[in-house]
Design a protein around this motif. Structure first.
Motif, PDB file in Angstrom:
ATOM      1  N   MET A   1       0.870  -1.238  -0.105  1.00  0.00           N
ATOM      2  CA  MET A   1       0.113  -0.014   0.126  1.00  0.00           C
ATOM      3  C   MET A   1       0.964   1.296  -0.103  1.00  0.00           C
ATOM      4  SD  MET A   1      -3.062   1.156  -0.224  1.00  0.00           S
ATOM      5  CE  MET A   1      -4.366   0.757   0.655  1.00  0.00           C
ATOM      6  N   GLY A   2       2.211   1.228   0.708  1.00  0.00           N
ATOM      7  CA  GLY A   2       2.699   2.335   0.694  1.00  0.00           C
ATOM      8  C   GLY A   2       3.162   2.907  -0.834  1.00  0.00           C
ATOM      9  N   GLU A   3       3.515   1.711  -1.490  1.00  0.00           N
ATOM     10  CA  GLU A   3       3.878   2.466  -3.095  1.00  0.00           C
ATOM     11  C   GLU A   3       2.845   3.050  -3.691  1.00  0.00           C
ATOM     12  OE1 GLU A   3       4.577  -0.760  -1.931  1.00  0.00           O
ATOM     13  OE2 GLU A   3       6.630  -0.333  -1.611  1.00  0.00           O
ATOM     14  N   ARG A   4       1.554   2.688  -3.398  1.00  0.00           N
ATOM     15  CA  ARG A   4       0.337   3.662  -4.162  1.00  0.00           C
ATOM     16  C   ARG A   4       0.336   4.872  -3.405  1.00  0.00           C
ATOM     17  NH1 ARG A   4      -3.026   0.260  -7.120  1.00  0.00           N
ATOM     18  NH2 ARG A   4      -2.851  -1.841  -6.520  1.00  0.00           N
ATOM     19  N   ILE A   5       0.680   4.903  -2.223  1.00  0.00           N
ATOM     20  CA  ILE A   5       0.661   6.200  -1.574  1.00  0.00           C
ATOM     21  C   ILE A   5       1.715   7.155  -2.238  1.00  0.00           C
ATOM     22  CG2 ILE A   5       1.216   7.721   0.703  1.00  0.00           C
ATOM     23  CD1 ILE A   5      -0.438   5.276   1.933  1.00  0.00           C
ATOM     24  N   ASP A   6       2.927   6.644  -2.240  1.00  0.00           N
ATOM     25  CA  ASP A   6       4.081   7.396  -2.700  1.00  0.00           C
ATOM     26  C   ASP A   6       3.939   7.520  -4.271  1.00  0.00           C
ATOM     27  OD1 ASP A   6       5.532   7.227  -0.394  1.00  0.00           O
ATOM     28  OD2 ASP A   6       6.623   5.498  -1.084  1.00  0.00           O
ATOM     29  N   GLU A   7       3.090   6.651  -5.033  1.00  0.00           N
ATOM     30  CA  GLU A   7       2.900   7.008  -6.309  1.00  0.00           C
ATOM     31  C   GLU A   7       1.916   8.236  -6.534  1.00  0.00           C
ATOM     32  OE1 GLU A   7       1.226   4.226 -10.234  1.00  0.00           O
ATOM     33  OE2 GLU A   7       1.951   3.250  -8.163  1.00  0.00           O
ATOM     34  N   THR A   8       1.041   8.451  -5.581  1.00  0.00           N
ATOM     35  CA  THR A   8      -0.134   9.584  -5.648  1.00  0.00           C
ATOM     36  C   THR A   8       0.586  10.723  -5.135  1.00  0.00           C
ATOM     37  OG1 THR A   8      -1.829   7.839  -5.168  1.00  0.00           O
ATOM     38  CG2 THR A   8      -2.094  10.087  -4.584  1.00  0.00           C
ATOM     39  N   LYS A   9       1.462  10.539  -4.286  1.00  0.00           N
ATOM     40  CA  LYS A   9       2.197  11.848  -3.782  1.00  0.00           C
ATOM     41  C   LYS A   9       3.200  12.482  -4.954  1.00  0.00           C
ATOM     42  CE  LYS A   9       4.426  11.161   0.222  1.00  0.00           C
ATOM     43  NZ  LYS A   9       4.934  10.561   1.266  1.00  0.00           N
ATOM     44  N   GLY A  10       3.853  11.404  -5.802  1.00  0.00           N
ATOM     45  CA  GLY A  10       4.691  12.090  -6.605  1.00  0.00           C
ATOM     46  C   GLY A  10       3.841  12.582  -7.870  1.00  0.00           C
ATOM     47  N   ALA A  11       2.656  11.912  -8.020  1.00  0.00           N
ATOM     48  CA  ALA A  11       1.824  12.507  -9.284  1.00  0.00           C
ATOM     49  C   ALA A  11       1.082  13.933  -8.749  1.00  0.00           C
ATOM     50  CB  ALA A  11       0.661  11.546  -9.373  1.00  0.00           C
ATOM     51  N   ILE A  12       1.102  14.115  -7.615  1.00  0.00           N
ATOM     52  CA  ILE A  12       0.459  15.456  -7.136  1.00  0.00           C
ATOM     53  C   ILE A  12       1.646  16.485  -7.127  1.00  0.00           C
ATOM     54  CG2 ILE A  12      -0.129  16.749  -4.999  1.00  0.00           C
ATOM     55  CD1 ILE A  12      -1.634  14.168  -4.099  1.00  0.00           C
ATOM     56  N   LYS A  13       2.919  16.048  -6.675  1.00  0.00           N
ATOM     57  CA  LYS A  13       4.041  16.908  -6.756  1.00  0.00           C
ATOM     58  C   LYS A  13       4.389  17.232  -8.224  1.00  0.00           C
ATOM     59  CE  LYS A  13       8.500  16.933  -5.017  1.00  0.00           C
ATOM     60  NZ  LYS A  13       9.525  16.111  -3.882  1.00  0.00           N
ATOM     61  N   GLU A  14       3.959  16.284  -9.162  1.00  0.00           N
ATOM     62  CA  GLU A  14       4.557  16.613 -10.562  1.00  0.00           C
ATOM     63  C   GLU A  14       3.663  17.377 -11.088  1.00  0.00           C
ATOM     64  OE1 GLU A  14       4.859  13.917 -14.704  1.00  0.00           O
ATOM     65  OE2 GLU A  14       3.796  13.113 -12.838  1.00  0.00           O
ATOM     66  N   ARG A  15       2.315  17.399 -10.507  1.00  0.00           N
ATOM     67  CA  ARG A  15       1.219  18.098 -11.304  1.00  0.00           C
ATOM     68  C   ARG A  15       1.243  19.562 -10.537  1.00  0.00           C
ATOM     69  NH1 ARG A  15      -2.104  19.287 -15.159  1.00  0.00           N
ATOM     70  NH2 ARG A  15      -4.095  19.990 -14.564  1.00  0.00           N
ATOM     71  N   VAL A  16       1.673  19.787  -9.457  1.00  0.00           N
ATOM     72  CA  VAL A  16       1.667  21.101  -8.689  1.00  0.00           C
ATOM     73  C   VAL A  16       3.084  21.655  -9.351  1.00  0.00           C
ATOM     74  CG1 VAL A  16       2.433  22.471  -6.417  1.00  0.00           C
ATOM     75  CG2 VAL A  16       0.681  20.451  -6.496  1.00  0.00           C
ATOM     76  N   GLY A  17       4.076  21.051  -9.735  1.00  0.00           N
ATOM     77  CA  GLY A  17       5.065  21.628 -10.396  1.00  0.00           C
ATOM     78  C   GLY A  17       4.991  21.962 -11.861  1.00  0.00           C
ATOM     79  N   GLY A  18       4.114  21.393 -12.475  1.00  0.00           N
ATOM     80  CA  GLY A  18       3.680  21.782 -13.673  1.00  0.00           C
ATOM     81  C   GLY A  18       3.164  22.863 -13.787  1.00  0.00           C
ATOM     82  N   LEU A  19       1.843  22.999 -12.814  1.00  0.00           N
ATOM     83  CA  LEU A  19       1.068  24.130 -12.738  1.00  0.00           C
ATOM     84  C   LEU A  19       1.867  25.442 -12.187  1.00  0.00           C
ATOM     85  CD1 LEU A  19      -1.988  22.496 -11.030  1.00  0.00           C
ATOM     86  CD2 LEU A  19      -1.933  23.284 -13.423  1.00  0.00           C
ATOM     87  N   THR A  20       2.791  25.521 -11.456  1.00  0.00           N
ATOM     88  CA  THR A  20       3.452  26.494 -10.984  1.00  0.00           C
ATOM     89  C   THR A  20       4.682  26.951 -11.800  1.00  0.00           C
ATOM     90  OG1 THR A  20       4.782  25.210  -9.397  1.00  0.00           O
ATOM     91  CG2 THR A  20       2.575  25.996  -8.363  1.00  0.00           C
TER      92      THR A  20
END
Length: 83
Positions: A1-20
């Protein structure tokens, strides 16, 4: 389950970086997401293989409990791999 959380956190970080416009954050997020996904998928492959061995051993020894454990591990691995 930890990998799914890390995967989601990475996706959010990627998206925020793209938006900003923060390319470093976007790149880090993408890397974290991809690493977590690869780890999750690899663990799924291992569970599927382990399950196949257990099921085969259960078939050879006529052990329905071992067969069931094998099938369960195969299903777990398939879920892990599928995302």
């Amino acid at each position: 389950m930890g990998e799914r959380i890390d995967e989601t956190k990475g996706a959010i970080k990627e998206r925020v970086g793209g938006l900003t416009g923060n390319e470093d954050m976007e790149r880090e997020g993408k890397l974290e997401k991809n690493e977590a996904k690869a780890k999750r998928e690899a663990e799924g492959v291992v569970d599927e293989a382990k399950g196949k061995v257990q099921e085969t051993w259960g078939d050879a020894t006529d052990d329905p409990e071992q067969q069931a454990r094998g099938k369960a591990n195969q299903a777990k691995g398939e879920v892990e791999r599928s995302g």
